[in-house]
Design a protein around this motif. Structure first.
Motif, PDB file in Angstrom:
ATOM      1  N   CYS A   1     -29.588  10.622 -12.550  1.00  0.00           N
ATOM      2  CA  CYS A   1     -29.412  11.909 -12.336  1.00  0.00           C
ATOM      3  C   CYS A   1     -27.883  12.451 -13.119  1.00  0.00           C
TER       4      CYS A   1
ATOM      5  N   VAL B   1     -28.159  16.923  -6.255  1.00  0.00           N
ATOM      6  CA  VAL B   1     -28.639  16.342  -7.420  1.00  0.00           C
ATOM      7  C   VAL B   1     -28.897  17.947  -8.293  1.00  0.00           C
TER       8      VAL B   1
ATOM      9  N   LEU C   1     -33.156  12.876  -5.501  1.00  0.00           N
ATOM     10  CA  LEU C   1     -33.024  11.640  -6.005  1.00  0.00           C
ATOM     11  C   LEU C   1     -34.162  10.900  -6.337  1.00  0.00           C
TER      12      LEU C   1
END
Length: 175
Positions: A152, A137, A143
């Motif tokens: 994302c 991420v 996340l």
């Protein structure tokens, strides 16, 4: 395995031209969720694919770069990992190492299966590549910072690049 063994093109009864069949998968997740291990073992198992680490390359390493032979010599194209993987499987690890605006250079290659260059040299090459992209991420987030993992993707890609993925998997540290 679905990506690795996807067909390049297939016909449907209502369309005269074959349509794109090669698949692209995005795996995004938190650190230490075995994203790279999973794909590496899959490639070892099926004996297919090439790996590129996006943190140690750039858009030019993936698509092409222009070089000049000698001082004032002719320009020529050096193809990158994406077109060199035509009809094959390409794993792009740590793909968040590439700026989201640079993915725009690969849009036609991803959707039409050809890479066009119109610069000092004009050229076109087939680029029907089965792709697995893995990465964390971005921006130091996790996340769990998103309501849904899919959100994302906006921090990684522009909308036109997100829609070219056939499917995505999200791996949270708490899962």
């Amino acid at each position: 395995l679905l990506v690795a063994h996807s067909v390049l093109r297939f016909k449907v009864p209502w369309d005269k031209e074959p349509i794109r069949g090669w698949l692209e998968l995005k795996i995004v997740g938190d650190t230490a969720t075995a994203k790279s291990t999973l794909v590496r073992k899959l490639l070892e198992y099926c004996g297919l694919g090439t790996m590129v680490n996006a943190e140690s390359t750039s858009r030019t390493g993936l698509t092409y770069k222009m070089e000049q032979s000698g001082t004032g010599g002719a320009w020529y194209i050096v193809w990158g990992a994406w077109p060199l993987s035509d009809r094959e499987l390409l794993w792009i690890d740590e793909d968040t190492g590439i700026d989201k605006d640079e993915y725009g250079e690969m849009t036609l290659a991803r959707s039409e299966g050809k890479l066009e260059v119109k610069r000092a040299v004009t050229a076109e090459t087939p680029c029907r590549v089965r792709v697995i992209s893995t990465g964390n991420v971005p921006k130091g987030k996790r996340l769990a910072d998103y309501g849904q993992g899919v959100e994302c993707l906006r921090d990684i890609y522009n909308n036109e690049d997100i829609r070219r993925f056939d499917f995505a998997c999200f791996m949270r540290a708490s899962d």
